[in-house]
Design a protein around this motif. Sequence first.
Motif, PDB file in Angstrom:
ATOM      1  N   TYR A 129     -11.722   2.988  -3.115  1.00 57.13           N
ATOM      2  CA  TYR A 129     -12.056   3.687  -1.868  1.00 57.13           C
ATOM      3  C   TYR A 129     -13.569   3.810  -1.790  1.00 57.13           C
ATOM      4  O   TYR A 129     -14.202   4.161  -2.783  1.00 57.13           O
ATOM      5  CB  TYR A 129     -11.469   5.105  -1.859  1.00 57.13           C
ATOM      6  CG  TYR A 129      -9.992   5.156  -2.099  1.00 57.13           C
ATOM      7  CD1 TYR A 129      -9.105   5.203  -1.030  1.00 57.13           C
ATOM      8  CD2 TYR A 129      -9.487   5.148  -3.387  1.00 57.13           C
ATOM      9  CE1 TYR A 129      -7.741   5.250  -1.248  1.00 57.13           C
ATOM     10  CE2 TYR A 129      -8.124   5.182  -3.614  1.00 57.13           C
ATOM     11  CZ  TYR A 129      -7.255   5.236  -2.545  1.00 57.13           C
ATOM     12  OH  TYR A 129      -5.910   5.275  -2.773  1.00 57.13           O
ATOM     13  N   HIS A 180       0.851  -1.204   0.000  1.00 56.47           N
ATOM     14  CA  HIS A 180       0.000   0.000   0.000  1.00 56.47           C
ATOM     15  C   HIS A 180       0.884   1.250   0.000  1.00 56.47           C
ATOM     16  O   HIS A 180       1.290   1.739   1.050  1.00 56.47           O
ATOM     17  CB  HIS A 180      -0.896  -0.057   1.247  1.00 56.47           C
ATOM     18  CG  HIS A 180      -1.989   0.960   1.263  1.00 56.47           C
ATOM     19  ND1 HIS A 180      -3.130   0.796   2.003  1.00 56.47           N
ATOM     20  CD2 HIS A 180      -2.125   2.162   0.642  1.00 56.47           C
ATOM     21  CE1 HIS A 180      -3.921   1.841   1.842  1.00 56.47           C
ATOM     22  NE2 HIS A 180      -3.326   2.697   1.024  1.00 56.47           N
ATOM     23  N   HIS A 233      -6.703  -0.271   6.638  1.00 60.73           N
ATOM     24  CA  HIS A 233      -7.000   0.605   7.792  1.00 60.73           C
ATOM     25  C   HIS A 233      -7.909  -0.061   8.827  1.00 60.73           C
ATOM     26  O   HIS A 233      -8.891   0.536   9.284  1.00 60.73           O
ATOM     27  CB  HIS A 233      -7.660   1.919   7.358  1.00 60.73           C
ATOM     28  CG  HIS A 233      -7.040   2.588   6.170  1.00 60.73           C
ATOM     29  ND1 HIS A 233      -5.686   2.583   5.937  1.00 60.73           N
ATOM     30  CD2 HIS A 233      -7.594   3.295   5.152  1.00 60.73           C
ATOM     31  CE1 HIS A 233      -5.439   3.260   4.824  1.00 60.73           C
ATOM     32  NE2 HIS A 233      -6.570   3.689   4.338  1.00 60.73           N
ATOM     33  N   LYS A 236      -7.995  -1.929  -6.415  1.00 60.64           N
ATOM     34  CA  LYS A 236      -8.175  -1.072  -5.241  1.00 60.64           C
ATOM     35  C   LYS A 236      -9.319  -0.103  -5.473  1.00 60.64           C
ATOM     36  O   LYS A 236      -9.426   0.487  -6.545  1.00 60.64           O
ATOM     37  CB  LYS A 236      -6.885  -0.260  -4.993  1.00 60.64           C
ATOM     38  CG  LYS A 236      -6.994   0.891  -3.976  1.00 60.64           C
ATOM     39  CD  LYS A 236      -6.991   0.380  -2.539  1.00 60.64           C
ATOM     40  CE  LYS A 236      -7.246   1.488  -1.524  1.00 60.64           C
ATOM     41  NZ  LYS A 236      -6.072   2.185  -1.062  1.00 60.64           N
ATOM     42  N   HIS A 277       1.557   5.149  -1.952  1.00 59.90           N
ATOM     43  CA  HIS A 277       1.147   6.222  -2.854  1.00 59.90           C
ATOM     44  C   HIS A 277       2.409   6.892  -3.396  1.00 59.90           C
ATOM     45  O   HIS A 277       3.044   7.694  -2.718  1.00 59.90           O
ATOM     46  CB  HIS A 277       0.270   7.233  -2.118  1.00 59.90           C
ATOM     47  CG  HIS A 277      -1.000   6.626  -1.601  1.00 59.90           C
ATOM     48  ND1 HIS A 277      -2.114   6.499  -2.397  1.00 59.90           N
ATOM     49  CD2 HIS A 277      -1.318   6.060  -0.413  1.00 59.90           C
ATOM     50  CE1 HIS A 277      -3.080   5.900  -1.703  1.00 59.90           C
ATOM     51  NE2 HIS A 277      -2.622   5.621  -0.493  1.00 59.90           N
ATOM     52  N   ASP A 330       1.036   2.488   3.784  1.00 60.00           N
ATOM     53  CA  ASP A 330       0.124   3.497   3.232  1.00 60.00           C
ATOM     54  C   ASP A 330       0.877   4.829   3.109  1.00 60.00           C
ATOM     55  O   ASP A 330       0.362   5.895   3.457  1.00 60.00           O
ATOM     56  CB  ASP A 330      -1.133   3.652   4.088  1.00 60.00           C
ATOM     57  CG  ASP A 330      -2.168   4.558   3.423  1.00 60.00           C
ATOM     58  OD1 ASP A 330      -2.021   4.853   2.229  1.00 60.00           O
ATOM     59  OD2 ASP A 330      -3.103   4.991   4.122  1.00 60.00           O
TER      60      ASP A 330
END
Length: 462
Positions: A147, A62, A246, A145, A64, A318
Amino acid sequence: MTYDLAVVGGTLVSGSGRKRADILVSGGRVVEVAAGAAAGADANRVVDASGKLVLPGMVDVHVHTREPGYTHKEDLVTCTRAAAAGGVTTIFGMPNLDPPTVTGTYLEEVLDLYRAKSIVDYNHNPVPAHGETEAMAESGVAAFKVYMVVDTGRTYPHPAGTGIHDHGHLLQMFEDVAATGRVFMVHPHDQALMDHVEQGYWKKGDRSPEAYAKTLAAYDGIIWDTATATLLRMAKATGCRLHIVHVQTIEGIEMIRRAKAEGVQVTAEVNHWALFLGTWDDVLELGPYCLSYWVPDHHRAAVWDAINDGTIDIVSSDHAPHTRAEKDVGWEDMWAAHTGTPGIQHQVPLLLDAAHHGKLTIERVVEVMAEVPARSFDIGSKGFLEPGFDADLMIVDPAKEWTIANDGVLSKIGWTPYDGREVVGAVERTFLRGIEIYGDGTVKGEPGFGRHVKPSLTRGMP
Ligand SMILES: [Zn+2]
């Protein structure tokens, strides 16, 4: 034969225990692991690991990277330099880029960028919302993935096409990803509940970091828990392999524990801030620099228990860098700030420090950061230091005392929420496929050395 590399005299740690062993490497792969194996062997390079621990490189699922689209924050070179220094040898990039990774064309463009720039091995998780799921799976993605978040009052960090909170569309994605056999990684969030709770604060004119933190933690985690229940039910319905990120509430953990017992194919991820940051004191002191999220103490205790009993499977960074300017607006209006924290460089040292303080064993550290992520996402060549596996490893000094500081940050943004944190345990050297990419305090890996690691077709859950 002449080996490329011999790592001599170290103590090897895996999920099943530790042992004194030498490691012999040829052609980027581990050839032999045994005590005394290097005695009399011919090697082009011999690294003395006496008194040190040797761990598999971290598989950070994970990350970014911010490239393409947000390279004022970070790019693939700076991100993977920080990774190398943090013992991370494989990353999975996230799709909230510009353009967002929502089509096969955009996916190929992103993979081209990694090929040119990444110092570490990589995979990338596109969004399966726009009808190209099967084709993107064939490009060798390990996971998809999405959100369940649509930003209010800003268009970042969840740009259009990456946030889906319509349940029908979500179920369609579960069906589509199930058909590919890949893993579906989802950020659990109930946007309607968030909208309702945040409006209560806004009406009072309160847009502070504390209000934002309390919104997301409202009713002891209802925004997380209702979403988690929905996701688990959809996974059960479709047989899709679900990875929930999370995981940081008591009820969420209990639901995942029950679902696993029922045979639902689910893995759970926690991130460094839920373990090492995100206390109420951190929220007050660091404000927007603390958030991501507030994790109240009773939830944090449950997270540690769940790591140790296996309910939480994976710790990932993350890694989510933002500039100081993007954070500083949050002191006045946290809803205008970008949420997320950097972490790829310091997560392994923080975990080693936690092990030093008895929060978990180093064996468990190896499981949650390397073995389980590699197995859960079918990356068959990674995660273990055994013959036949890629020689991805880090040499760590578990007794080294040092202080994390902003001036050591390799990420482009130049800050860490852990500035000033004293830790015990340091990454001394990192090797990817037998080549040293970090050592002596410097990144030695070259952009373009990283390779696309593709999942094997055999399905395997831990
Ligand atoms: Zn993220």
